[in-house]
Design a protein around this motif. Structure first.
Motif, PDB file in Angstrom:
ATOM      1  N   MET A   1      95.092   1.186  18.476  1.00 56.78           N
ATOM      2  CA  MET A   1      94.921  -0.168  18.959  1.00 56.78           C
ATOM      3  C   MET A   1      93.896  -0.882  18.081  1.00 56.78           C
ATOM      4  SD  MET A   1      96.905  -0.409  21.448  1.00 56.78           S
ATOM      5  CE  MET A   1      97.924   0.748  22.291  1.00 56.78           C
ATOM      6  N   ALA A   2      94.076  -2.218  17.962  1.00 59.97           N
ATOM      7  CA  ALA A   2      93.202  -2.947  17.045  1.00 59.97           C
ATOM      8  C   ALA A   2      93.064  -4.413  17.436  1.00 59.97           C
ATOM      9  CB  ALA A   2      93.754  -2.847  15.629  1.00 59.97           C
ATOM     10  N   VAL A   3      92.032  -5.009  16.871  1.00 55.14           N
ATOM     11  CA  VAL A   3      91.813  -6.454  16.932  1.00 55.14           C
ATOM     12  C   VAL A   3      92.031  -6.971  15.515  1.00 55.14           C
ATOM     13  CG1 VAL A   3      90.128  -8.285  17.357  1.00 55.14           C
ATOM     14  CG2 VAL A   3      90.146  -6.244  18.812  1.00 55.14           C
ATOM     15  N   TYR A   4      92.670  -8.123  15.395  1.00 57.37           N
ATOM     16  CA  TYR A   4      93.023  -8.686  14.099  1.00 57.37           C
ATOM     17  C   TYR A   4      92.469 -10.095  13.955  1.00 57.37           C
ATOM     18  CZ  TYR A   4      96.578  -5.099  14.825  1.00 57.37           C
ATOM     19  OH  TYR A   4      97.225  -3.923  15.112  1.00 57.37           O
ATOM     20  N   VAL A   5      92.106 -10.468  12.735  1.00 55.60           N
ATOM     21  CA  VAL A   5      91.759 -11.854  12.408  1.00 55.60           C
ATOM     22  C   VAL A   5      92.599 -12.257  11.199  1.00 55.60           C
ATOM     23  CG1 VAL A   5      89.448 -11.885  13.405  1.00 55.60           C
ATOM     24  CG2 VAL A   5      89.742 -11.077  11.076  1.00 55.60           C
ATOM     25  N   ASP A   6      93.257 -13.407  11.318  1.00 60.09           N
ATOM     26  CA  ASP A   6      94.109 -13.821  10.198  1.00 60.09           C
ATOM     27  C   ASP A   6      93.347 -14.705   9.225  1.00 60.09           C
ATOM     28  OD1 ASP A   6      94.248 -16.477  11.168  1.00 60.09           O
ATOM     29  OD2 ASP A   6      96.145 -16.132  12.183  1.00 60.09           O
ATOM     30  N   ASN A   7      94.023 -15.102   8.173  1.00 62.73           N
ATOM     31  CA  ASN A   7      93.384 -15.878   7.109  1.00 62.73           C
ATOM     32  C   ASN A   7      93.735 -17.364   7.148  1.00 62.73           C
ATOM     33  OD1 ASN A   7      96.030 -15.654   6.252  1.00 62.73           O
ATOM     34  ND2 ASN A   7      95.536 -15.029   4.169  1.00 62.73           N
ATOM     35  N   MET A   8      94.204 -17.831   8.304  1.00 63.73           N
ATOM     36  CA  MET A   8      94.466 -19.260   8.446  1.00 63.73           C
ATOM     37  C   MET A   8      93.155 -20.018   8.198  1.00 63.73           C
ATOM     38  SD  MET A   8      95.899 -21.423  11.712  1.00 63.73           S
ATOM     39  CE  MET A   8      94.384 -21.419  12.645  1.00 63.73           C
ATOM     40  N   GLN A   9      93.235 -21.178   7.626  1.00 64.64           N
ATOM     41  CA  GLN A   9      92.046 -21.994   7.393  1.00 64.64           C
ATOM     42  C   GLN A   9      92.331 -23.426   7.836  1.00 64.64           C
ATOM     43  OE1 GLN A   9      90.398 -21.536   3.482  1.00 64.64           O
ATOM     44  NE2 GLN A   9      90.133 -19.349   3.736  1.00 64.64           N
ATOM     45  N   ALA A  10      92.353 -23.612   9.156  1.00 63.80           N
ATOM     46  CA  ALA A  10      92.656 -24.921   9.726  1.00 63.80           C
ATOM     47  C   ALA A  10      91.368 -25.680  10.041  1.00 63.80           C
ATOM     48  CB  ALA A  10      93.473 -24.746  11.003  1.00 63.80           C
ATOM     49  N   PRO A  11      91.234 -26.894   9.525  1.00 60.13           N
ATOM     50  CA  PRO A  11      90.043 -27.682   9.846  1.00 60.13           C
ATOM     51  C   PRO A  11      90.064 -28.142  11.306  1.00 60.13           C
ATOM     52  CG  PRO A  11      91.562 -28.954   8.490  1.00 60.13           C
ATOM     53  CD  PRO A  11      92.146 -27.588   8.632  1.00 60.13           C
ATOM     54  N   PHE A  12      88.895 -28.054  11.954  1.00 62.01           N
ATOM     55  CA  PHE A  12      88.766 -28.506  13.336  1.00 62.01           C
ATOM     56  C   PHE A  12      87.309 -28.873  13.590  1.00 62.01           C
ATOM     57  CE2 PHE A  12      87.908 -27.599  17.873  1.00 62.01           C
ATOM     58  CZ  PHE A  12      88.792 -28.502  18.450  1.00 62.01           C
ATOM     59  N   ARG A  13      87.041 -30.152  13.821  1.00 60.58           N
ATOM     60  CA  ARG A  13      85.704 -30.644  14.154  1.00 60.58           C
ATOM     61  C   ARG A  13      84.627 -30.135  13.188  1.00 60.58           C
ATOM     62  NH1 ARG A  13      85.696 -30.417  20.757  1.00 60.58           N
ATOM     63  NH2 ARG A  13      87.492 -31.781  21.004  1.00 60.58           N
ATOM     64  N   GLY A  14      84.900 -30.214  11.915  1.00 61.98           N
ATOM     65  CA  GLY A  14      83.924 -29.827  10.915  1.00 61.98           C
ATOM     66  C   GLY A  14      83.832 -28.331  10.660  1.00 61.98           C
ATOM     67  N   MET A  15      84.715 -27.561  11.286  1.00 62.88           N
ATOM     68  CA  MET A  15      84.741 -26.116  11.082  1.00 62.88           C
ATOM     69  C   MET A  15      86.071 -25.728  10.456  1.00 62.88           C
ATOM     70  SD  MET A  15      83.208 -24.773  14.734  1.00 62.88           S
ATOM     71  CE  MET A  15      84.309 -25.790  15.732  1.00 62.88           C
ATOM     72  N   VAL A  16      86.154 -24.495  10.011  1.00 65.42           N
ATOM     73  CA  VAL A  16      87.401 -23.926   9.522  1.00 65.42           C
ATOM     74  C   VAL A  16      87.769 -22.802  10.486  1.00 65.42           C
ATOM     75  CG1 VAL A  16      88.540 -22.732   7.620  1.00 65.42           C
ATOM     76  CG2 VAL A  16      86.855 -24.522   7.140  1.00 65.42           C
ATOM     77  N   MET A  17      88.956 -22.881  11.058  1.00 65.58           N
ATOM     78  CA  MET A  17      89.355 -21.978  12.132  1.00 65.58           C
ATOM     79  C   MET A  17      90.460 -21.013  11.699  1.00 65.58           C
ATOM     80  SD  MET A  17      87.317 -23.217  14.408  1.00 65.58           S
ATOM     81  CE  MET A  17      87.821 -22.605  16.013  1.00 65.58           C
ATOM     82  N   CYS A  18      90.501 -19.871  12.385  1.00 68.35           N
ATOM     83  CA  CYS A  18      91.587 -18.903  12.220  1.00 68.35           C
ATOM     84  C   CYS A  18      91.883 -18.315  13.598  1.00 68.35           C
ATOM     85  CB  CYS A  18      91.198 -17.813  11.215  1.00 68.35           C
ATOM     86  SG  CYS A  18      89.887 -16.719  11.764  1.00 68.35           S
TER      87      CYS A  18
END
Length: 87
Positions: A1-18
């Motif tokens: 079992m695992a937790v994953y973080v992707d490499n999306m780089q979506a701008p949102f309120r001055g941040m970059v989100m994934c």
């Protein structure tokens, strides 16, 4: 079992989100708690789309706590596989 973080780089309120997703809801929420996320930020609870949107600082914390880095395409595959498993 695992937790994953992707490499999306979506701008949102001055941040970059994934996205942060996991094999189980328990793992997802445990990681969210470790990195300081609030449960109310959980998106699509109880569905195949369950995830948190996290900024790049939170992503780095998640990776430091053992999250696996994946591509956005791999994230989509995981979500699709979950959907197929529930149907």
């Amino acid at each position: 079992m695992a937790v994953y973080v992707d490499n999306m780089q979506a701008p949102f309120r001055g941040m970059v989100m994934c996205h942060m997703l996991a094999d189980t809801e328990a793992e997802l929420h445990a990681m969210a708690e470790k990195i300081g996320m609030q449960r109310r930020w959980h998106q699509h609870p109880g569905t195949h789309k369950s995830h948190y949107d996290i900024n790049q600082d939170m992503r780095a914390l998640a990776v430091a706590h053992g999250a696996v880095e994946i591509t956005l395409k791999e994230s989509g595959r995981i979500v699709r596989a979950r959907h197929l498993a529930k149907t």
